[in-house]
Design a protein around this motif. Structure first.
Motif, PDB file in Angstrom:
ATOM      1  N   GLU A 290       0.827  -1.211   0.000  1.00  0.00           N
ATOM      2  CA  GLU A 290       0.000   0.000   0.000  1.00  0.00           C
ATOM      3  C   GLU A 290       0.858   1.257   0.000  1.00  0.00           C
ATOM      4  O   GLU A 290       0.606   2.201  -0.754  1.00  0.00           O
ATOM      5  N   SER A 293       2.490   1.887  -3.319  1.00  0.00           N
ATOM      6  CA  SER A 293       1.515   2.339  -4.312  1.00  0.00           C
ATOM      7  C   SER A 293       1.220   3.818  -4.141  1.00  0.00           C
ATOM      8  O   SER A 293       1.120   4.566  -5.121  1.00  0.00           O
ATOM      9  N   TYR A 294       1.087   4.261  -2.899  1.00  0.00           N
ATOM     10  CA  TYR A 294       0.848   5.688  -2.659  1.00  0.00           C
ATOM     11  C   TYR A 294       2.034   6.527  -3.116  1.00  0.00           C
ATOM     12  O   TYR A 294       1.869   7.604  -3.703  1.00  0.00           O
ATOM     13  N   THR A 311      -3.705  -2.789  -5.127  1.00  0.00           N
ATOM     14  CA  THR A 311      -2.328  -2.312  -5.310  1.00  0.00           C
ATOM     15  C   THR A 311      -1.728  -2.833  -6.619  1.00  0.00           C
ATOM     16  O   THR A 311      -0.750  -2.265  -7.107  1.00  0.00           O
ATOM     17  N   GLY A 315      -2.306   0.316  -8.386  1.00  0.00           N
ATOM     18  CA  GLY A 315      -1.075   0.774  -7.772  1.00  0.00           C
ATOM     19  C   GLY A 315       0.167   0.321  -8.516  1.00  0.00           C
ATOM     20  O   GLY A 315       0.135   0.105  -9.735  1.00  0.00           O
ATOM     21  N   THR A 316       1.249   0.144  -7.795  1.00  0.00           N
ATOM     22  CA  THR A 316       2.558  -0.154  -8.400  1.00  0.00           C
ATOM     23  C   THR A 316       3.041  -1.556  -8.068  1.00  0.00           C
ATOM     24  O   THR A 316       4.210  -1.876  -8.258  1.00  0.00           O
ATOM     25  N   ILE A 343      -5.477   6.311  -5.757  1.00  0.00           N
ATOM     26  CA  ILE A 343      -6.480   5.331  -5.366  1.00  0.00           C
ATOM     27  C   ILE A 343      -7.547   6.066  -4.557  1.00  0.00           C
ATOM     28  O   ILE A 343      -7.225   6.790  -3.610  1.00  0.00           O
TER      29      ILE A 343
END
Length: 368
Positions: A290, A293-294, A311, A315-316, A343
């Motif tokens: 998480e 991803s942020y 994610t 996300g990444t 997200i």
């Protein structure tokens, strides 16, 4: 005045609970008691993290300690039940998926005390993971289910949870990251390891499926040594992983490589400072999926599944097998890093939403 028990156990719980504690403490009609089960309790690391997140010392610590899943769950269950006989709150709030989460939820509902669950609805579909069992059962016990994402809502509905019990609030762990990001960036922890930003990778491993299996752990080490021929690796080694490396005589395979730096576990700020300036992260942790991803940092997760699929889709994060590490790492490094993904509701305000949702529900009696 509404009385609340807010339970912490392992370090990730503290990051999830902190925003809720601060948001509820700002409301005049809430009295919050912070409880520590002592499930994963290192006084130095725990006290440091509490200070970094501006949390007070817990009013009570059950000091349950480590042990088998059954012994640990039973220890927390009986300790919290005894405490509840002395003081019954209006609601018990638990977070995440550790044994203490389920144990405290079970103790509370048996005494007719409603439970609210932070991070409801995460599912890996892998019931060999103890955490998956804890998540499913805690969500069935809870009266209020605070979810981080739409896929978590869908999981809960598919398991028969009434929609009125579910509130999508966002991600509390991201709240803590957002709040502390300026301090994290000032740390420049990479300087301690003669590293340069964007020129090293960070590794974390702790899950039994990875570190307790001799063959899988060997395959992971083989993949990491191959990567270390291309990039510096900084590896804060979890105590469980240290034990496995020594027991299997694998420790020298890592320590003998000149580009692999093995270090002790770090505090929250120093660790995220390393992560924030890394080229890639290689992990089996849930929360790191998480956080990366942020931050927009590529994350290679050494697991066949994840309870946080958002994610991967938004996300990444990528799920990889050990033998795929060199190839996927090369592909990742060759790809130009884009702006961090957005997200929905992962914006640093989940704790505030939880406090307001709880206020509304207690005032109206909805789903309590």
């Amino acid at each position: 005045m509404y009385t609340v028990h807010l339970v912490i156990a392992a370090r990730p719980n503290i990051m999830k609970v902190a925003p809720v504690y601060h948001a509820l403490s700002c409301k005049e009609n809430f009295s919050v008691t912070l409880l520590h089960t002592g499930q994963h309790y290192d006084p130095c690391l725990s006290d440091q993290l509490l200070a970094e997140l501006s949390l007070p010392a817990p009013q009570h610590n059950f000091a349950v300690g480590s042990g088998s899943h059954a012994h640990q769950t039973a220890g927390v269950l009986t300790a919290y039940e005894d405490f509840l006989q002395e003081t019954k709150p209006d609601i018990c709030i638990v977070a995440g998926d550790v044994n203490s989460t389920l144990a405290c939820a079970l103790a509370a509902v048996k005494l007719h005390i409603p439970v609210a669950h932070i991070e409801s609805g995460l599912r890996s579909r892998d019931r060999t993971m103890p955490e998956e069992i804890n998540r499913i059962l805690t969500d069935q016990l809870a009266s209020i289910l605070w979810s981080p994402s739409a896929d978590a809502d869908a999981n809960l509905r598919s398991e028969g949870i009434p929609p009125e019990k579910i509130s999508r609030v966002g991600n509390c762990m991201i709240d803590s990251l957002v709040h502390l990001l300026p301090s994290i960036r000032k740390r420049a922890a990479w300087k301690s390891y003669a590293a340069r930003p964007q020129s090293y990778s960070v590794v974390t491993l702790h899950r039994p499926a990875n570190v307790d299996s001799p063959q899988r752990l060997y395959n992971i080490i083989k993949g990491l040594c191959s990567l270390a021929d291309e990039t510096q690796i900084i590896f804060p080694v979890h105590p469980r992983t240290v034990e496995s490396l020594k027991r299997l005589n694998y420790h020298k395979l890592l320590s003998s490589h000149p580009s692999i730096v093995l270090i002790a576990p770090l505090g929250y700020l120093d660790f995220l400072s390393l992560v924030e300036s890394a080229a890639t992260i290689i992990t089996d942790s849930g929360g790191i999926q998480e956080e990366t991803s942020y931050l927009g940092i590529p994350c290679l997760t050494l697991r066949p599944n994840t309870e946080r699929p958002i994610t991967c889709t938004m996300g990444t994060n990528q799920l990889v097998e050990p033998n795929q590490l060199p190839e996927i790492y090369a592909q990742t490094i060759a790809t130009t890093r884009s702006a961090p993904p957005k997200i929905p509701l992962w914006d640093g305000n989940a704790g505030i939403r939880i406090a307001q949702d709880l206020q509304n529900r207690l005032d109206s009696g909805i789903a309590i």
